[in-house]
Structure formats: structure tokens, C-alpha cells
Motif scaffolding. Sequence first.
Motif, PDB file in Angstrom:
ATOM      1  N   THR A  23       0.830  -1.201   0.000  1.00 58.32           N
ATOM      2  CA  THR A  23       0.000   0.000   0.000  1.00 58.32           C
ATOM      3  C   THR A  23       0.867   1.254   0.000  1.00 58.32           C
ATOM      4  N   ASN A  24       1.949   1.243   0.776  1.00 57.40           N
ATOM      5  CA  ASN A  24       2.855   2.398   0.794  1.00 57.40           C
ATOM      6  C   ASN A  24       3.504   2.609  -0.571  1.00 57.40           C
ATOM      7  N   ARG A  25       3.947   1.518  -1.199  1.00 58.51           N
ATOM      8  CA  ARG A  25       4.551   1.626  -2.537  1.00 58.51           C
ATOM      9  C   ARG A  25       3.546   2.164  -3.553  1.00 58.51           C
ATOM     10  N   SER A  27       0.775   3.904  -2.969  1.00 58.33           N
ATOM     11  CA  SER A  27       0.425   5.298  -2.670  1.00 58.33           C
ATOM     12  C   SER A  27       1.483   6.253  -3.184  1.00 58.33           C
ATOM     13  N   ALA A  28       2.749   5.921  -2.963  1.00 61.51           N
ATOM     14  CA  ALA A  28       3.840   6.783  -3.435  1.00 61.51           C
ATOM     15  C   ALA A  28       3.862   6.860  -4.950  1.00 61.51           C
ATOM     16  N   ALA A  29       3.650   5.737  -5.620  1.00 62.86           N
ATOM     17  CA  ALA A  29       3.675   5.722  -7.081  1.00 62.86           C
ATOM     18  C   ALA A  29       2.500   6.505  -7.664  1.00 62.86           C
ATOM     19  N   LEU A  30       1.309   6.337  -7.103  1.00 62.82           N
ATOM     20  CA  LEU A  30       0.134   7.051  -7.610  1.00 62.82           C
ATOM     21  C   LEU A  30       0.203   8.550  -7.299  1.00 62.82           C
ATOM     22  N   ALA A  31       0.888   8.921  -6.223  1.00 62.25           N
ATOM     23  CA  ALA A  31       1.018  10.335  -5.874  1.00 62.25           C
ATOM     24  C   ALA A  31       1.729  11.107  -6.984  1.00 62.25           C
ATOM     25  N   GLU A  32       2.564  10.414  -7.743  1.00 58.13           N
ATOM     26  CA  GLU A  32       3.275  11.058  -8.856  1.00 58.13           C
ATOM     27  C   GLU A  32       2.315  11.575  -9.924  1.00 58.13           C
ATOM     28  N   VAL A  33       1.107  11.008  -9.992  1.00 63.32           N
ATOM     29  CA  VAL A  33       0.106  11.473 -10.957  1.00 63.32           C
ATOM     30  C   VAL A  33      -1.117  12.052 -10.244  1.00 63.32           C
ATOM     31  N   ASP A  34      -0.908  12.493  -9.004  1.00 67.07           N
ATOM     32  CA  ASP A  34      -1.944  13.179  -8.224  1.00 67.07           C
ATOM     33  C   ASP A  34      -3.178  12.314  -7.947  1.00 67.07           C
ATOM     34  N   LEU A  35      -2.948  11.027  -7.703  1.00 62.48           N
ATOM     35  CA  LEU A  35      -4.029  10.107  -7.337  1.00 62.48           C
ATOM     36  C   LEU A  35      -3.677   9.407  -6.034  1.00 62.48           C
ATOM     37  N   THR A  36      -4.703   8.928  -5.367  1.00 58.53           N
ATOM     38  CA  THR A  36      -4.528   8.020  -4.233  1.00 58.53           C
ATOM     39  C   THR A  36      -5.079   6.663  -4.662  1.00 58.53           C
ATOM     40  N   PRO A  37      -4.725   5.592  -3.954  1.00 54.94           N
ATOM     41  CA  PRO A  37      -5.330   4.296  -4.296  1.00 54.94           C
ATOM     42  C   PRO A  37      -6.861   4.337  -4.252  1.00 54.94           C
ATOM     43  N   ARG A  38      -7.432   5.057  -3.291  1.00 54.70           N
ATOM     44  CA  ARG A  38      -8.896   5.163  -3.223  1.00 54.70           C
ATOM     45  C   ARG A  38      -9.457   5.831  -4.466  1.00 54.70           C
ATOM     46  N   MET A  39      -8.845   6.941  -4.845  1.00 53.72           N
ATOM     47  CA  MET A  39      -9.323   7.651  -6.035  1.00 53.72           C
ATOM     48  C   MET A  39      -9.237   6.763  -7.265  1.00 53.72           C
ATOM     49  N   GLN A  40      -8.133   6.071  -7.409  1.00 51.04           N
ATOM     50  CA  GLN A  40      -7.951   5.180  -8.553  1.00 51.04           C
ATOM     51  C   GLN A  40      -9.046   4.118  -8.578  1.00 51.04           C
ATOM     52  N   CYS A  41      -9.302   3.526  -7.446  1.00 52.22           N
ATOM     53  CA  CYS A  41     -10.321   2.481  -7.335  1.00 52.22           C
ATOM     54  C   CYS A  41     -11.694   3.024  -7.726  1.00 52.22           C
ATOM     55  N   VAL A  42     -12.048   4.192  -7.203  1.00 50.47           N
ATOM     56  CA  VAL A  42     -13.353   4.783  -7.500  1.00 50.47           C
ATOM     57  C   VAL A  42     -13.455   5.141  -8.985  1.00 50.47           C
ATOM     58  N   VAL A 114       3.309  -1.609 -10.159  1.00 55.07           N
ATOM     59  CA  VAL A 114       3.622  -1.848  -8.748  1.00 55.07           C
ATOM     60  C   VAL A 114       3.319  -3.296  -8.377  1.00 55.07           C
ATOM     61  N   HIS A 115       2.189  -3.808  -8.845  1.00 54.34           N
ATOM     62  CA  HIS A 115       1.836  -5.204  -8.549  1.00 54.34           C
ATOM     63  C   HIS A 115       2.808  -6.174  -9.213  1.00 54.34           C
ATOM     64  N   ALA A 116       3.161  -5.901 -10.459  1.00 50.99           N
ATOM     65  CA  ALA A 116       4.128  -6.766 -11.152  1.00 50.99           C
ATOM     66  C   ALA A 116       5.478  -6.744 -10.440  1.00 50.99           C
ATOM     67  N   ASP A 117       5.901  -5.568  -9.994  1.00 56.24           N
ATOM     68  CA  ASP A 117       7.163  -5.467  -9.251  1.00 56.24           C
ATOM     69  C   ASP A 117       7.102  -6.289  -7.972  1.00 56.24           C
ATOM     70  N   ALA A 118       5.982  -6.205  -7.270  1.00 58.26           N
ATOM     71  CA  ALA A 118       5.834  -6.958  -6.014  1.00 58.26           C
ATOM     72  C   ALA A 118       5.880  -8.458  -6.279  1.00 58.26           C
ATOM     73  N   LEU A 119       5.197  -8.892  -7.336  1.00 60.17           N
ATOM     74  CA  LEU A 119       5.165 -10.320  -7.651  1.00 60.17           C
ATOM     75  C   LEU A 119       6.482 -10.825  -8.226  1.00 60.17           C
ATOM     76  N   SER A 120       7.307  -9.913  -8.722  1.00 53.42           N
ATOM     77  CA  SER A 120       8.571 -10.330  -9.343  1.00 53.42           C
ATOM     78  C   SER A 120       9.532 -10.975  -8.344  1.00 53.42           C
ATOM     79  N   SER A 121       9.281 -10.799  -7.049  1.00 55.49           N
ATOM     80  CA  SER A 121      10.147 -11.435  -6.053  1.00 55.49           C
ATOM     81  C   SER A 121       9.851 -12.932  -5.915  1.00 55.49           C
ATOM     82  N   LEU A 122       8.752 -13.373  -6.531  1.00 55.13           N
ATOM     83  CA  LEU A 122       8.382 -14.788  -6.498  1.00 55.13           C
ATOM     84  C   LEU A 122       8.846 -15.477  -7.779  1.00 55.13           C
ATOM     85  N   PRO A 123       9.143 -16.771  -7.698  1.00 45.84           N
ATOM     86  CA  PRO A 123       9.451 -17.511  -8.940  1.00 45.84           C
ATOM     87  C   PRO A 123       8.236 -17.469  -9.871  1.00 45.84           C
TER      88      PRO A 123
END
Length: 155
Positions: A23-25, A27-42, A114-123
Motif C-alpha cells: 500500500t505504501n509503494r 500510494s507513493a507511485a500514484l502520488a506522482e500522478v496526483d491520485l490516491t489508491p482510493r481515487m484510482q479504485c473509485v 507496482v503489482h508486477a514489481d511486487a510479484l517479481s520477487s516470487l518464482p
Amino acid sequence: MAAPERTERDVTGLLNMAGHALTNRLSAALAEVDLTPRMQCVLVHALEQERTQIQLAALADLDKTTMVSTVDDLERRGYAERRPSATDRRARVIAVTEKGRLAAEEGQRIVDRVHADALSSLPDAARAAFVEALGRLADTTRDPGPQPVRRARGR
């Protein structure tokens, strides 16, 4: 006095820590385009079809107060507006503007990255199984379990 023996990993703790970090990752990434995760979801849910604020709040798992402030923020940025429903004149829907559609598209690219980056740590072979397992753990339609008790305000 000895602590009780654990027979299972603290899955709740692990999921909470992983969720917090992701969530922190996000939020920081979406802040670069003036969005929050909530806003994106809505925005994404509002683009899928005409929906009222109450319907969007349920889909985004937001309480009414948080939903109102989220839509207020979207309106201030010019991403959405409240309009009368085309099918129910008593209801108001959240309509996404062209600026909001473009923001949602960019936001979705960020979310996916962000999700792909997070999953990239898995085989590779484990990724689909992990996502499916999380989906099963999060599936509250089968058994929602105990629900939190909410106390009335002012008591």
C-alpha cells in the motif's frame, strides 16, 4: 510462565505487513500522478458503468464519509462530477470526466507496474498460485467470519 506454543505461522501478521508495504509503494507511485489508491479504485469502478456513490463505496470498501471526501477530491481535480442518474431521477451518479479517464488509465498502468514489481520477487511458477491463494483467503462470500462491532457515536 511460558508463552503458548504456536502451531501455525502468524498469517495475519504476514499479510498485514505485506499489505502495508505494498500500500505504501502504491500510494507513493500514484502520488506522482496526483491520485490516491482510493481515487484510482473509485475512478475505475465509475468508468465500468453508471454507478451511484453508495454503489461505488461498496465496491471500493469505503465508508460513506470516506467516499464523500474521495469524490470531493476527484471533483476538485476535475476527474469526476456528481450528476443525476439517467435511469433514476432520485439518484446521483459519479461521472468520470475525460481528464479523469486519462488519469485512471495512467493510474492503472502504475497499479499494474507496482503489482508486477511486487510479484517479481516470487518464482514465475509460483505467481499465479500465490494470487489465486490470496483471492481464496480474501473471499468473504463463503464465510465472512466474525464481523467487527461498531459502537454508536456519543455513547
